[in-house]
Write a protein that holds these residues in place. Structure first.
Motif, PDB file in Angstrom:
ATOM      1  N   GLU A 113      24.112 -21.216  31.558  1.00  0.00           N
ATOM      2  CA  GLU A 113      23.140 -22.108  32.184  1.00  0.00           C
ATOM      3  C   GLU A 113      22.767 -23.238  31.238  1.00  0.00           C
ATOM      4  OE1 GLU A 113      20.120 -19.594  35.061  1.00  0.00           O
ATOM      5  OE2 GLU A 113      19.328 -20.900  33.510  1.00  0.00           O
ATOM      6  N   ARG A 127      15.828 -26.161  34.372  1.00  0.00           N
ATOM      7  CA  ARG A 127      16.896 -25.185  34.500  1.00  0.00           C
ATOM      8  C   ARG A 127      17.594 -25.481  35.823  1.00  0.00           C
ATOM      9  NH1 ARG A 127      17.039 -21.353  30.593  1.00  0.00           N
ATOM     10  NH2 ARG A 127      15.117 -20.756  29.497  1.00  0.00           N
ATOM     11  N   HIS A 141       7.304 -22.653  30.799  1.00  0.00           N
ATOM     12  CA  HIS A 141       7.654 -21.623  29.817  1.00  0.00           C
ATOM     13  C   HIS A 141       6.438 -21.405  28.926  1.00  0.00           C
ATOM     14  CE1 HIS A 141      10.507 -19.613  26.927  1.00  0.00           C
ATOM     15  NE2 HIS A 141       9.538 -19.955  26.086  1.00  0.00           N
ATOM     16  N   ARG A 199      18.137 -20.047  25.606  1.00  0.00           N
ATOM     17  CA  ARG A 199      19.413 -20.125  26.316  1.00  0.00           C
ATOM     18  C   ARG A 199      19.569 -18.931  27.262  1.00  0.00           C
ATOM     19  NH1 ARG A 199      25.500 -19.265  23.950  1.00  0.00           N
ATOM     20  NH2 ARG A 199      26.617 -20.086  25.739  1.00  0.00           N
ATOM     21  N   ARG A 200      20.103 -19.224  28.422  1.00  0.00           N
ATOM     22  CA  ARG A 200      20.526 -18.182  29.353  1.00  0.00           C
ATOM     23  C   ARG A 200      22.020 -18.318  29.544  1.00  0.00           C
ATOM     24  NH1 ARG A 200      16.062 -18.768  34.161  1.00  0.00           N
ATOM     25  NH2 ARG A 200      14.267 -17.894  33.042  1.00  0.00           N
ATOM     26  N   HIS A 201      22.642 -17.183  29.711  1.00  0.00           N
ATOM     27  CA  HIS A 201      24.086 -17.161  29.835  1.00  0.00           C
ATOM     28  C   HIS A 201      24.566 -18.111  30.933  1.00  0.00           C
ATOM     29  CE1 HIS A 201      28.017 -15.441  29.298  1.00  0.00           C
ATOM     30  NE2 HIS A 201      28.137 -15.276  30.601  1.00  0.00           N
TER      31      HIS A 201
END
Lengths: 388, 169
Positions: free
Chosen positions: A206, A222, A229, A202-204
């Motif tokens: 997103e 994304r 990845h 997880r990205r903030h």
């Protein structure tokens, strides 16, 4: 049987009537329906399958317990380490002689199903069903990600799962993109079910979604586009930018996508019947494969062959007697339809059947048709399309 | 090498889109209220009904043939809502009073509190039976669960409701 007393019924009605009137209108329904454009892929229940003719091509079908199993018309051995979307690996350790290049997972299956042998329950407790090349149904348990949303089974039987995980269950929080205690997990398990890797990707603020994976790389959507990845290091690299794939936005714009043989196929919400194939190495458009001439109104599922040369598509079209469904194999190089089924099915049941497809090898596409959420024990209908 | 062919004929003639509007107008409000009770969120219920109705409209030739179209819409809306919630990072909708600002009168509060004691699956069964007037079999079909499950959920849910309602007296 429990009788519903009047006071209890009245209390329920009181709670219901306390709600203000429905705030929406019919125009909103029309707008949503137009936007969705029959997005909910489905057919009608029961059976199916189809036709075909012409030298060198064939369509095989089977209905569970209705006919002897037809051996898949496989030719080449499955390609190794080719990205494959979807399926999950068998947890039973006795593999058949040949593993399919892509495992045929019954997406969205929910209920009790039987092909041969014991009935199995799917959709509960993270159990996933796979229709094997010998047309038997096996189940797999997804571990490490309670709300798994995507699962890829690799040729060696290991699995890559993706899903959200609440690390603070039961804790009240304000929902939204910044919600605390949420992870998007990539979980890699071996054929034996042992967890090899669990990583929060997880990205903030997103969204993120798994498209497919190989033994070394997970391909994630994304907001910027498709990224690779590295499963070992977690390093990411954008491989196809959203604009290159013809997407204004990634999330909310994709209907279907698949990655195989170094090619990415994308079906957009706005024109899902025009799948576009891109070269992953260059990001360039390889071909547009419009199904509109065939009357396509919605795509039900699609997969690229392991070598990326052929697209297998199941789509709905408007037939003379209502919605109908076809499966076709299209050669990417010249957009030629190599083989196609006649209208598959059609018994209108009370529940919505789903269709999933996967390539046995570079020549044979297998498909499964099954009701979702039906009461009792359901059968699984199967078909295959084989090209030269 | 043509392998084989199995043809299972074409389906019955497709109904026209006619009838959807009548169905919509006759059912949308009660479906919305049923989902509001089940989900305990009016805003989510409104979205769920709109989504489910849009799907019914898009597939009206199929949906219109169902014996229990309202049950189909309810289930689709419920599934959408729970799926939506999951995606929005919560495994369960919150039991948040602020989500039901209209639930103020005492009798409403009593009913609300009693229903809040139930797990959502039990609320869904009771909602189908009481608000949508579905039979056990219809409820099972609508919620895609077995009739035995409907009965057990109903029995457990009613027991809790009776207890809660009586304790308020």
């Amino acid at each position: 049987m429990a009788r519903i007393s009047e006071d209890v019924a009245e209390a329920v009605r009181t709670a219901a009537n306390a709600a203000r009137g429905y705030p929406g209108d019919l125009a909103d329904v029309h707008r949503r329906a137009r936007r969705r454009r029959n997005r909910q892929a489905v057919l009608s229940a029961a059976a199916v399958v189809a036709v075909l003719a012409g030298a060198g091509v064939g369509v095989a079908s089977q209905r569970q317990q209705a006919a002897p199993a037809l051996p898949p018309a496989a030719t080449d051995p499955p390609a190794a380490a080719v990205p494959s979307v979807g399926p999950s690996a068998p947890s039973n350790p006795a593999p058949p002689a040949r593993e399919p290049a892509q495992h045929l997972i019954l997406r969205d299956a929910a209920g009790t199903y039987r092909t041969e042998g014991q009935a199995v329950e799917l959709g509960i407790g993270s159990r996933v069903g796979e229709l094997r090349p010998d047309w038997t149904l096996v189940t797999h348990r997804v571990v490490g990600s309670r709300n798994w949303e995507r699962l890829v089974v690799l040729p060696d039987g290991s699995r890559v799962a993706f899903g959200s995980h609440d690390t603070e269950p039961g804790t009240r929080r304000t929902d939204g993109p910044d919600v605390s205690g949420l992870e998007y997990r990539l979980v890699v398990t071996g054929r034996d079910g042992a967890v090899r890797l669990q990583r929060d990707v997880r990205r903030h603020d997103e969204p993120v979604m798994l498209l497919t994976a190989t033994a070394t790389t997970a391909y994630l959507w994304r907001p910027a586009g498709l990224v690779s990845h590295d499963l070992e290091t977690g390093t990411e690299r954008t491989v196809v930018r959203k604009a290159s794939a013809g997407l204004g936005e990634v999330f909310g714009s994709l209907r279907f996508a698949d990655l195989s043989g170094g090619r990415l196929v994308v079906s957009r919400m706005t024109d899902e019947c025009v799948p576009r194939v891109y070269d992953v190495a260059t990001g360039r458009l390889v071909a547009e494969l419009p199904l509109t001439g065939a009357g396509c109104v919605a795509v039900t599922d699609m997969r690229l062959s392991p070598d990326g040369a052929t697209l297998g598509v199941v789509y709905e079209h408007s037939g003379a007697t209502g919605p109908q469904t076809r499966a076709v194999l299209i050669r990417v190089a010249d957009r030629r339809e190599l083989i196609g089924s006649e209208d598959l099915l059609v018994d209108r049941a009370k529940t919505s059947p789903a269709i999933s497809v996967a390539w046995e090898d570079d020549h044979t596409l297998r498909g499964a048709i099954y009701p979702v959420g039906a009461a009792g024990v359901s059968g699984v209908d199967a078909f295959s399309l084989t090209r030269d | 090498m043509v392998v084989s062919t199995v043809m299972i004929g074409a389906g019955p003639a497709a109904p026209e889109q006619d009838g959807f509007e009548a169905f919509y107008r006759a059912n949308v409000d009660r479906l919305y209220r049923a989902l509001a009770v089940t989900l305990r969120r009016d805003d989510l219920a409104a979205e769920a009904v709109a989504e489910a109705m849009a799907r019914a409209y898009a597939r009206w030739p199929t949906v219109s043939r169902l014996d229990n179209r309202a049950g189909w819409v309810f289930r689709v809306g419920l599934n959408w809502a729970t799926s939506w919630w999951r995606k929005v990072r919560r495994e369960r909708p919150p039991a948040d009073d602020s989500a039901h600002p209209h639930l103020r009168p005492p009798e409403v509060a009593v009913a609300r509190d009693a229903l809040a004691r139930l797990p959502e699956p039990q609320r869904a069964v009771i909602t189908c039976r009481v608000l949508l007037d579905l039979s056990t079999a219809e409820t099972a079909t609508a919620l895609r669960i077995g009739e035995g499950t409907v009965k057990s959920r109903l029995a457990r849910g009613l027991a809790v409701l009776r207890h809660e309602l009586n304790s308020e007296d």
